[in-house]
Design an enzyme around this catalytic site. Structure first.
Site, short mmCIF file in Angstrom:
data_model
loop_
_atom_site.label_atom_id
_atom_site.label_comp_id
_atom_site.label_asym_id
_atom_site.label_seq_id
_atom_site.Cartn_x
_atom_site.Cartn_y
_atom_site.Cartn_z
N CYS A 67 39.47 -9.54 -9.39
CA CYS A 67 39.81 -8.34 -10.17
C CYS A 67 39.42 -7.09 -9.39
CB CYS A 67 39.09 -8.37 -11.52
SG CYS A 67 39.44 -6.93 -12.55
N ASP A 359 27.20 -21.48 -38.23
CA ASP A 359 27.88 -20.79 -37.13
C ASP A 359 27.67 -19.29 -37.31
OD1 ASP A 359 29.45 -20.12 -34.97
OD2 ASP A 359 31.35 -20.35 -36.03
N CYS A 385 26.24 -18.64 -30.38
CA CYS A 385 26.78 -17.91 -29.24
C CYS A 385 25.69 -17.14 -28.51
CB CYS A 385 27.90 -16.96 -29.68
SG CYS A 385 27.39 -15.71 -30.88
#
Length: 428
Positions: A67, A359, A385
């Protein structure tokens, strides 16, 4: 004070880690094996943060990032590291959190589930916009600032999103109010439908909507305009929802509202759901409580496998969508709109659940843990996460009669330090 150090490892957060004068040094953009000249930018008693002035000797693992704005854009941290090495470090970082902070035994740690595609995986992207003297700019904030870096392609974004990026850049540059557009959200679902949310600060957004509607209609896109917070989201053109397929080789189809939450890596989400079902074993007849259930990403695959599921979520539109998804797929599940931290102090505390699935958002489930200990389900599956808040929340569980029987990282976010994980606990 400039100094030269060797980078030894990577930290959660993406920085390379070295040592200087007995202090740990975190260096953004550094790769293990690099020898770098640095300048401290922030110093505390036991650590410092530093910036790279020069890579003196590059690591054998260092690669040229594909990138052109890598290092400027704040999105990716690890493009300069080959993907196999990203997987190695994510697995090691996740294991370190659980082994050192929670005391999890190394033999229950599974290998990281790597992504099959390290590029073009991201199904949802927010592009920042700015009408500059040189023209309309659409891209990402420069790291640590609100300066917008113009991009014509994001290598981690799905192909359909990059195609839409080009279209909207052209359209918005000639729109009635390019100076009033701070952001465009683009998303694509499992069926190829692309949806755009154009944020508009103009006093009257109707001319913009009228200008864009025929253009997005010709391309088959969905268009929404948002003039403030999420409640100002207005449908202009196209379908009112996107869809995911959470299971391979299954007709299960889950809708979610445009602007709503679904995992950004749809292929890895299917593998995450499969890991959950494998960890549960035979769900037939199990009573399952799914906290932070959203639109049913885990609840409904479990219900389809034979479990009796109650889902809890505090975002009312997600609960409405979960109920619609249950009905549309011919499934029976119960969904309740309430905060997870209050769910177990009401009627659910009197019910018996064999399994609780968690979650939570990045902040974790700290407030739910005492209620789980009062309920004491036989099993808990914690999907996280953030390994730091996961480790924090696991400690009171393992100190009060639960044992970690399995834990595995799942890479939904190649080129970044972020990772998902699934941890299984059993009551002793």
């Amino acid at each position: 004070m400039e100094a030269c150090i060797r980078i030894e490892s990577l930290a959660f957060g993406g920085s390379g880690v070295g040592r200087l004068g007995g202090k740990v040094v975190f260096v953004a953009g550094a790769v293990p094996g690099d020898e770098v000249r640095i300048r401290p930018v922030r110093e505390k008693k036991h650590f410092m943060e530093a910036e790279i002035l020069e890579v003196l000797v590059p690591s054998p693992d260092r690669r040229v990032p594909p990138c052109p704005v890598f290092g400027q854009c704040g999105g990716c941290q690890w493009q300069s590291l080959p993907y196999a090495r990203q997987v190695f470090w994510k697995e090691r970082i996740f294991a370190d959190f659980l082994l050192r902070q929670v005391g999890v035994e190394s033999q229950v740690m599974g290998s990281l589930l790597a992504a099959p595609n390290e590029w073009a995986y991201r199904s949802r992207v927010q592009f920042k916009c700015y009408q500059s003297p040189a023209g309309f700019v659409m891209g990402f904030y420069r790291r640590g600032s609100h300066f917008v870096i113009d991009v014509d392609h994001c290598p981690i974004a799905a192909a359909a999103i990059n195609q839409a990026l080009g279209l909207f850049r052209d359209w918005l540059s000639q729109s009635p109010c390019p100076e009033a557009i701070p952001q465009v959200d683009l998303a694509v679902d499992d069926e190829g439908q692309v949806a755009a949310i154009v944020h508009c600060l103009a006093a009257d957004p109707r001319p913009l909507a009228a200008y864009l509607a025929p253009r997005v209609g010709e391309q088959g896109l969905a268009l929404y305009v948002q003039t403030g917070r999420k409640h100002t989201l207005t449908q202009v053109q196209g379908p009112g929802r996107l869809c995911i397929h959470p299971l391979d080789a299954s007709p299960l189809r889950l809708g979610y509202p445009v602007g709503g939450f679904a995992q950004v890596n749809l292929a890895q989400n299917r593998r995450l759901v499969a890991e959950l079902l494998q960890a549960v074993g035979s769900p037939t007849g199990l009573r399952v409580l799914d906290l932070f259930c959203g639109m049913g990403n885990f609840s409904l695959p479990l219900a389809a496998a034979g479990a009796a599921v109650v889902g809890v979520e505090d975002f009312a539109p997600a609960i409405v969508q979960a109920e619609d998804n249950s009905l549309a797929n011919g499934l029976t599940a119960r969904f309740l709109c309430r905060p997870a931290r209050q769910a177990l102090t009401q009627d659910l505390l009197r019910e018996r659940f064999d399994l609780v699935v968690l979650d939570p958002p990045r902040s974790g489930a700290r407030e739910v843990i005492p209620e789980l200990l009062r309920m004491r389900p036989e099993r808990i599956v914690y999907i996280s996460c953030d390994p730091a808040t996961l480790a924090r929340d696991l400690k009171p569980l393992v100190h009060n009669g639960y044992q970690v029987r399995g834990a595995r990282g799942i890479d939904l976010f190649p080129q970044t330090y972020h990772l998902e994980s699934l941890t299984c606990l059993h009551a002793c």
